[in-house]
Scaffold this motif. Structure first.
Motif, PDB file in Angstrom:
ATOM      1  N   VAL A 117       0.721  -1.358   0.021  1.00  0.00           N
ATOM      2  CA  VAL A 117      -0.020   0.155   0.138  1.00  0.00           C
ATOM      3  C   VAL A 117       1.011   1.095   0.020  1.00  0.00           C
ATOM      4  CG1 VAL A 117      -1.879   1.340   1.043  1.00  0.00           C
ATOM      5  CG2 VAL A 117      -1.909  -1.234   1.101  1.00  0.00           C
ATOM      6  N   PRO A 118       1.297   1.654  -1.159  1.00  0.00           N
ATOM      7  CA  PRO A 118       2.215   2.767  -1.326  1.00  0.00           C
ATOM      8  C   PRO A 118       1.827   3.960  -0.568  1.00  0.00           C
ATOM      9  CG  PRO A 118       2.064   1.612  -3.460  1.00  0.00           C
ATOM     10  CD  PRO A 118       1.138   1.174  -2.338  1.00  0.00           C
ATOM     11  N   GLY A 142      -3.624   3.670  -6.795  1.00  0.00           N
ATOM     12  CA  GLY A 142      -2.466   3.737  -6.529  1.00  0.00           C
ATOM     13  C   GLY A 142      -1.872   2.490  -5.952  1.00  0.00           C
ATOM     14  N   MET A 143      -2.555   1.669  -5.854  1.00  0.00           N
ATOM     15  CA  MET A 143      -1.991   0.352  -5.350  1.00  0.00           C
ATOM     16  C   MET A 143      -1.311  -0.544  -6.187  1.00  0.00           C
ATOM     17  SD  MET A 143      -3.451   0.240  -2.127  1.00  0.00           S
ATOM     18  CE  MET A 143      -4.751   1.375  -1.270  1.00  0.00           C
ATOM     19  N   HIS A 147      -4.097  -6.759  -8.121  1.00  0.00           N
ATOM     20  CA  HIS A 147      -3.547  -7.470  -6.758  1.00  0.00           C
ATOM     21  C   HIS A 147      -4.679  -7.786  -5.909  1.00  0.00           C
ATOM     22  CE1 HIS A 147      -0.439  -8.443  -3.758  1.00  0.00           C
ATOM     23  NE2 HIS A 147      -1.228  -7.803  -2.987  1.00  0.00           N
ATOM     24  N   MET A 148      -4.816  -8.846  -5.159  1.00  0.00           N
ATOM     25  CA  MET A 148      -5.955  -8.823  -4.221  1.00  0.00           C
ATOM     26  C   MET A 148      -5.344  -8.668  -3.027  1.00  0.00           C
ATOM     27  SD  MET A 148      -7.241 -12.911  -5.412  1.00  0.00           S
ATOM     28  CE  MET A 148      -5.572 -13.671  -5.495  1.00  0.00           C
ATOM     29  N   TYR A 149      -6.606  -7.857  -2.439  1.00  0.00           N
ATOM     30  CA  TYR A 149      -6.479  -7.095  -1.162  1.00  0.00           C
ATOM     31  C   TYR A 149      -7.579  -7.773  -0.311  1.00  0.00           C
ATOM     32  CZ  TYR A 149      -3.018  -3.837  -2.897  1.00  0.00           C
ATOM     33  OH  TYR A 149      -1.927  -3.325  -3.449  1.00  0.00           O
ATOM     34  N   GLY A 150      -7.316  -8.028   0.978  1.00  0.00           N
ATOM     35  CA  GLY A 150      -8.342  -8.031   1.727  1.00  0.00           C
ATOM     36  C   GLY A 150      -8.747  -6.927   2.397  1.00  0.00           C
ATOM     37  N   GLY A 201      -3.945  -0.504 -10.748  1.00  0.00           N
ATOM     38  CA  GLY A 201      -3.775  -0.242  -9.224  1.00  0.00           C
ATOM     39  C   GLY A 201      -5.086   0.260  -8.860  1.00  0.00           C
ATOM     40  N   ALA A 202      -6.059   0.389  -9.361  1.00  0.00           N
ATOM     41  CA  ALA A 202      -7.394   1.034  -8.693  1.00  0.00           C
ATOM     42  C   ALA A 202      -8.362  -0.160  -8.360  1.00  0.00           C
ATOM     43  CB  ALA A 202      -8.216   1.924  -9.699  1.00  0.00           C
TER      44      ALA A 202
END
Ligand SMILES: [Cu+2]
Length: 250
Positions: A117-118, A142-143, A147-150, A201-202
């Motif tokens: 998480v920049p 901006g991630m 990518h998979m985020y919880g 990245g969105a």
């Protein structure tokens, strides 16, 4: 149910750290979309945003703002605490929203893992309750791409470490904590906002649950995690390390 109204209630500028100026906009309105991240002020004043209280409990985002108040198309004083026919539990209806930029030592949005998480990545959360249902949406940009985020709503506000946000908010609270029982740790009893980012990245994670937050017991943050959330017995609700947190005045 998405009125086009944009009733900007409070815009708060937050100062920055590592990355320079961080601007956050906290507002509450009865409807509308997430506003673009503002850059209204160039003076990096250090303020406490409405959505970043230091104590638990419901941080009534609109009433404790310390920022600039812009003129709104609609009276804002009466705004988010409309009490229509509320649920049996007495959860209030209303609308909450926050937009912020992640920094390493910032409020309301703080990253604990700048690789995933920049610093400078953006987050927005909206929460809308009406007629016994609640819709919460998490938007990020901006991630990391693809990518998979919880992500979930957690009980406490963000702090210096990911652990500070406390456990997941549960509508029906599991008597056994930490809760890994799928009967409680599931997407109908908690606010799960898992998302997968696109090539830029969105990403957007959203949920709808059939309850409103109890007036005296509400979540206070959204935590981004390392991977999507498990539903398996014994690890239900687990999404790995806490990467970042944004304090939200639910
Ligand atoms: Cu979580």
């Amino acid at each position: 149910m998405r009125p086009s109204l944009r009733s900007l209630l409070a815009a708060v500028t937050v100062a920055a750290c590592a990355s320079g100026l961080v601007t956050a906009t906290a507002l509450a309105s009865p409807g509308g979309l997430i506003p673009s991240l503002g850059s209204g002020s160039s003076s990096p004043a250090r303020t406490t945003t409405a959505a970043a209280p230091t104590t638990a409990g419901h941080p009534a985002g609109h009433s404790t703002s310390t920022g600039t108040s812009t003129t709104a198309a609609r009276p804002t004083t009466a705004a988010p605490r409309t009490t229509q026919a509320s649920s049996a539990e007495g959860g209030d209806d209303g609308y909450r929203q926050i937009s912020a930029v992640f920094g390493t030592n910032t409020s309301p949005a703080r990253t604990y893992n700048a690789q995933e998480v920049p610093v400078g990545s953006k987050v927005a959360v909206t929460s809308s309750s009406a007629d016994g249902t609640t819709v919460v949406t998490l938007e990020v940009s901006g991630m990391l791409p693809n990518h998979m985020y919880g992500a979930h709503a957690h009980t406490k506000v963000c702090g210096a470490t990911g652990a500070d946000a406390g456990p997941h908010f549960q509508y029906k609270q599991d008597p056994q904590q930490p809760s890994t029982n799928p009967q409680y740790a599931n997407s109908k009893n908690e606010i799960w906002l898992d998302l997968t980012t696109d090539a830029s990245g969105a990403g957007v994670g959203s949920t709808k649950v059939n309850w409103s937050f109890p007036a005296n017991r509400r979540p206070n943050s959204v935590v981004l995690h390392d991977h999507h959330t498990s539903t398996a017995q014994g690890s239900a609700g687990d999404a790995g390390a806490r990467l970042a947190c944004v304090t939200v005045g639910f």
